[in-house]
Design an enzyme around this catalytic site. Structure first.
Site, PDB file in Angstrom:
ATOM      1  CB  ILE A  60      -0.923   0.024   1.247  1.00 35.80           C
ATOM      2  CG1 ILE A  60      -1.663  -1.297   1.403  1.00 35.80           C
ATOM      3  CG2 ILE A  60      -1.894   1.204   1.170  1.00 35.80           C
ATOM      4  CD1 ILE A  60      -2.522  -1.686   0.236  1.00 35.80           C
ATOM      5  CD  GLU A 152      -5.466   4.107  -3.696  1.00 33.36           C
ATOM      6  OE1 GLU A 152      -5.501   5.175  -3.034  1.00 33.36           O
ATOM      7  OE2 GLU A 152      -6.469   3.377  -3.851  1.00 33.36           O
ATOM      8  N   GLY A 294     -10.313   1.902  -1.763  1.00 33.83           N
ATOM      9  CA  GLY A 294      -8.871   1.856  -1.981  1.00 33.83           C
ATOM     10  C   GLY A 294      -8.210   0.976  -0.946  1.00 33.83           C
ATOM     11  CD  GLU A 295      -7.944   1.454   3.784  1.00 27.78           C
ATOM     12  OE1 GLU A 295      -8.066   0.297   4.214  1.00 27.78           O
ATOM     13  OE2 GLU A 295      -8.381   2.453   4.384  1.00 27.78           O
ATOM     14  N   GLY A 296      -6.123  -1.185  -1.325  1.00 27.19           N
ATOM     15  CA  GLY A 296      -5.980  -2.565  -1.781  1.00 27.19           C
ATOM     16  C   GLY A 296      -7.127  -3.470  -1.375  1.00 27.19           C
TER      17      GLY A 296
END
Lengths: 331, 331
Positions: A60, A152, A294-296
């Site tokens: 990340i 991300e 987000g954050e994977g």
């Protein structure tokens, strides 16, 4: 600087051998659907008929964006660093998802105290800054990883994603701009204007991956592109997360159209631009859960599907070994 | 015999409390998409804010169908028993998937040596046989299960699924009949004719769940309906597998329209009738992977998504606890 070494390609002989094995497993041919495609694809990249996904790494990348000052996000820029702290304390969604679908989580903040320039008025970075971020991303990929998940965190980075997608595929800003973390109609209109302005400023100079990333990207965008490029060099399959990760990776296709052959799309997010971007890239997402975090997070869940496909491929019996009869029209 | 006790319903107060917690977790509100809906739904059925999915049970019911003698399947009927043996030796897809997405696997064969009657010429079962199979299914549900996955094995049972869906929702056979394990065009036309004939024979007598299951079902179909009904009585959330499991469960809606409120669709299969059936039932599948294997395989993978949603719900920090700033327009 070499952006992407495309000498590494999928090994079609392993893909074919994997397909042959799949056709002999105790199930109607093709009945595992995309699980079969995924298993053959992993075999092809890993050059093996005993593919592995155990040693998964979730990377990340976090960055801050000058364009945030334009008021394009629902959240203040300080949230990027606060969420990086939250990751380190285990309180974010991705922490939980990396336990639910086991994976080693690595959070890589990129100079959060030094946002990029506002790309609606100037290039986000110079090429040296961009190369540094790209290399940080490349160096974050563990050499022994079986599979890598790319995600991300960065307030205002859906604005960067929209600008990059626009720069890559044209159209107009409204096609690529969405509500991100949840902006209202007024901010959405403003975000479109900002992206349109950025495009007008940079459109003539977007002929390379480096130009796209340095002018319209951000540090975490360049780092994600770097990680995807390094994974290719190491023949490690990649699961891309949502709009932002996909847009960052997509910049690699400007230099090499087949740059993302080792990548799979984990999910299609609620951002309308992501769906369009995946269509342009000819990528079919594994999941469609209306996520937009987000954050994977979407890609992390998709890892469970990839693992399931590998488990079936590796562990199932064949018709012969299990003494199961074949189809009527077969011997 | 009581088919379904509908006194058990979702507890809306726990759903609302779960929604409130979700809105305070460190993510933009709603950004986990369907994961949020799933977490709130599990909380509502389990009547808790500490939902559990650890103790999962995968129930695979197997049966043989008289209609198989009509040549509606690509595989001979002996494959049902051979696959049950394969399950017991750990060689089938579902064995691997129950390791990849951990769950206790139970395989319940229902009188495989005694196929049902060919429902294109007579009722598949009498009501006593049907009730026996239904009760076998009900009794297969562990009382302490946190969540149950329902799947099946039975040569020719997509023919039964098509007949049941047609009996429930009308239309014509071609809407509901698909290629199952992989039949060619000639067999597909024949399969349509067989289903059309069965419908003509039984259509006037399909006013109840029991009538549907006994006339057009099979032992594993009745057992799946029984398991779904018992899970409701125990307030255990259920993940339904593909076309056959969904059609069996759908028969419960003839007696009670909201009978499947405790069920979620694990995936939409490659059988076109399944997509239509889910639309009729107003169910949105979690996965769309072009699978068409049965054995609970799609639902088993979907368990990973449900677990991910519960992990995020249970383990994430709140904005307050993590000192993360809220939206611009919030205090």
């Amino acid at each position: 600087m070499t952006i992407l070494n495309t000498t590494q390609t999928i090994d079609e002989s392993f893909v074919q051998q994997a397909r042959t094995r799949l056709d002999h497993l105790t199930k109607p041919q093709g009945s595992l659907g995309r699980l079969e495609d995924i298993a053959a694809w992993v075999c092809g990249w890993q050059r093996t008929l005993t593919p592995r996904t155990h040693n998964a790494h979730t990377l990340i990348f976090a960055g801050n964006h000058g364009v945030a000052a334009q008021g394009v996000s629902a959240f203040p820029a300080e949230v990027t660093a606060q969420m990086v702290d939250n990751f380190s304390r285990g309180g974010a969604a991705i922490n939980q998802l990396c336990q639910a679908v086991p994976s080693s989580l690595h959070v890589i903040p990129l100079m959060l105290e030094t946002p990029t320039q506002d790309f609606s008025t100037a290039p986000a970075m110079n090429e040296s800054e961009c190369a540094d971020a790209f290399n940080t991303g490349a160096n974050a990929v563990p050499k022994d990883a079986d599979i890598v998940i790319i995600g991300e965190m960065g307030i205002a980075n859906t604005t960067s994603a929209a600008a990059l997608a626009y720069g890559l595929f044209g159209g107009h800003a409204a096609l690529w701009v969405g509500r991100g973390t949840g902006i209202d109609d007024a901010r959405l209109t403003h975000k479109c204007d900002v992206v349109e302005k950025a495009y007008a400023l940079h459109a003539a100079y977007l002929g390379s991956t480096m130009a796209l990333l340095s002018r319209l990207g951000g540090r975490e965008m360049a780092a994600m592109a770097g990680a995807v490029a390094r994974a290719r060099d190491l023949r490690i399959p990649v699961i891309l997360d949502g709009y932002v990760a996909t847009a960052a990776a997509a910049t690699l296709t400007r230099d090499h159209p087949a740059a993302l052959a080792h990548c799979i799309s984990g999910h299609v997010s609620a951002e309308p631009g992501h769906r369009l971007l995946l269509e342009k890239l000819d990528m079919l997402p594994l999941l469609q859960l209306n996520m937009r975090l987000g954050e994977g997070s979407g890609a992390q869940i998709a890892l469970a599907i990839v693992r399931a496909s590998i488990a079936a491929f590796t562990g199932m019996a064949t018709f012969e070994s299990a003494s199961v009869s074949g189809k009527h029209d077969e011997p």
